[in-house]
Design an enzyme around this catalytic site. Sequence first.
Site, mmCIF file in Angstrom:
data_model
loop_
_atom_site.group_PDB
_atom_site.id
_atom_site.type_symbol
_atom_site.label_atom_id
_atom_site.label_comp_id
_atom_site.label_asym_id
_atom_site.label_seq_id
_atom_site.Cartn_x
_atom_site.Cartn_y
_atom_site.Cartn_z
ATOM 1 N N ARG A 1 -33.540 45.991 26.935
ATOM 2 C CA ARG A 1 -33.317 44.763 26.156
ATOM 3 C C ARG A 1 -32.913 43.592 27.041
ATOM 4 O O ARG A 1 -33.090 42.429 26.668
ATOM 5 C CB ARG A 1 -32.257 45.001 25.094
ATOM 6 C CG ARG A 1 -32.708 45.905 23.956
ATOM 7 C CD ARG A 1 -31.649 46.055 22.892
ATOM 8 N NE ARG A 1 -30.418 46.630 23.427
ATOM 9 C CZ ARG A 1 -29.298 46.784 22.722
ATOM 10 N NH1 ARG A 1 -29.257 46.393 21.457
ATOM 11 N NH2 ARG A 1 -28.226 47.321 23.277
ATOM 12 N N ASN B 1 -27.290 61.174 25.435
ATOM 13 C CA ASN B 1 -26.309 62.183 25.021
ATOM 14 C C ASN B 1 -26.396 62.453 23.518
ATOM 15 O O ASN B 1 -25.389 62.462 22.815
ATOM 16 C CB ASN B 1 -24.890 61.732 25.383
ATOM 17 C CG ASN B 1 -24.600 61.917 26.863
ATOM 18 O OD1 ASN B 1 -25.166 62.791 27.507
ATOM 19 N ND2 ASN B 1 -23.731 61.089 27.400
ATOM 20 N N SER C 1 -26.683 65.052 33.909
ATOM 21 C CA SER C 1 -25.352 64.883 34.475
ATOM 22 C C SER C 1 -25.485 64.423 35.918
ATOM 23 O O SER C 1 -26.378 64.861 36.636
ATOM 24 C CB SER C 1 -24.569 66.209 34.418
ATOM 25 O OG SER C 1 -23.270 66.059 34.941
ATOM 26 N N LYS D 1 -25.714 70.626 27.717
ATOM 27 C CA LYS D 1 -24.993 69.481 28.281
ATOM 28 C C LYS D 1 -23.694 69.228 27.513
ATOM 29 O O LYS D 1 -22.663 68.859 28.101
ATOM 30 C CB LYS D 1 -25.877 68.237 28.232
ATOM 31 C CG LYS D 1 -25.210 66.933 28.702
ATOM 32 C CD LYS D 1 -24.682 67.020 30.122
ATOM 33 C CE LYS D 1 -24.383 65.665 30.737
ATOM 34 N NZ LYS D 1 -23.689 64.701 29.916
ATOM 35 N N HIS E 1 -21.257 71.709 28.762
ATOM 36 C CA HIS E 1 -20.880 71.253 30.102
ATOM 37 C C HIS E 1 -19.790 70.192 30.013
ATOM 38 O O HIS E 1 -18.790 70.244 30.735
ATOM 39 C CB HIS E 1 -22.120 70.699 30.805
ATOM 40 C CG HIS E 1 -21.850 69.877 32.027
ATOM 41 N ND1 HIS E 1 -21.444 68.549 31.973
ATOM 42 C CD2 HIS E 1 -21.936 70.186 33.345
ATOM 43 C CE1 HIS E 1 -21.283 68.088 33.195
ATOM 44 N NE2 HIS E 1 -21.576 69.055 34.051
ATOM 45 N N ASN E 2 -19.965 69.217 29.122
ATOM 46 C CA ASN E 2 -18.979 68.146 28.996
ATOM 47 C C ASN E 2 -17.664 68.654 28.417
ATOM 48 O O ASN E 2 -16.591 68.160 28.763
ATOM 49 C CB ASN E 2 -19.535 67.018 28.138
ATOM 50 C CG ASN E 2 -20.486 66.129 28.919
ATOM 51 O OD1 ASN E 2 -21.033 66.547 29.936
ATOM 52 N ND2 ASN E 2 -20.707 64.926 28.452
ATOM 53 N N GLU F 1 -15.877 70.124 31.210
ATOM 54 C CA GLU F 1 -15.404 69.002 32.027
ATOM 55 C C GLU F 1 -14.102 68.424 31.463
ATOM 56 O O GLU F 1 -13.170 68.115 32.217
ATOM 57 C CB GLU F 1 -16.494 67.946 32.064
ATOM 58 C CG GLU F 1 -16.189 66.690 32.842
ATOM 59 C CD GLU F 1 -17.312 65.686 32.698
ATOM 60 O OE1 GLU F 1 -17.107 64.653 32.027
ATOM 61 O OE2 GLU F 1 -18.415 65.941 33.232
#
Length: 291
Positions: A31, A86, A112, A164, A167-168, A171
């Site tokens: 954008r 995400n 990631s 993912k 994974h987060n 984390e």
Amino acid sequence: MELGLVGLGKMGGNMRERIRRAGHTVLGFDRNPDLADVHSLRELVGKLSGPRVVWVMVPAGEPTQSTIDELAELLEPGDVVVDGGNSRWTDDERHAEELAAKGIGFVDCGVSGGVWGLENGYALMYGGDKENVAKVQPVFDALKPEGDLGAVHAGKVGAGHFAKMVHNGIEYAMMQAYAEGWELLEKVDSVDNVREVFRSWQEGTVIRSWLLDLAVNALDEDQHLDGLRGYAQDSGEGRWTVEAAIDNAVPLPAITASLFARFASRQEDSPQMKMIAALRNQFGGHAVEKK
């Protein structure tokens, strides 16, 4: 190969550069016209040769939905859309069904690597049919780190974003553990060089990690983190991880506690602690602090 890339922010812009360094052609749309190679999704699709691959790197939710809806009207059977943002894995299943009705393939990809990905490569977790993944494979190979590891076809549509998400969640818990240990070290009088304690852990310990390296970097910039406010946002993936754990009856006490700790960081004056202080005063006569 040719790739259309939608969304050229901190992640998308660096991904475009890494893919180009690998010898592929990338046409980017954003954008912000200062970042874009083309001025519309229609122009982007029109300049790509079929079968087209368009990778979407925009915020989850409505921005992703509206982008995929527009691409569905522009792309042709045999083309593939990759959602590298995400997004929640349940959204992937809906997007794949909507695009399949038009003969368009769909691949979800958890990415990631953050701001370090341009030089170090990105860890990739992707889901989808093998034939659709194969059309994107040269881009996966360009983005992943050097060597045999760092990328995985995790399963069917939704598997990439689910992996993912987990994974987060991990984390979250790892960062919370480092943060709690750091605060305790800072608190005691006997330890007078917390930064160097953290640095010493970077070699020969079972808790060494890239996150630990980044913690040391942060302490090198501000030894006691005096310049920061104790407030931490959450991206949403920690919440989704806990929700998935509840749905599947899987205990995640560490990840759940780390998510709640972030919520606590946003309270200037904890309402819960007011009740605890009041109860301690009621049953034990313990002193309370007044405003």
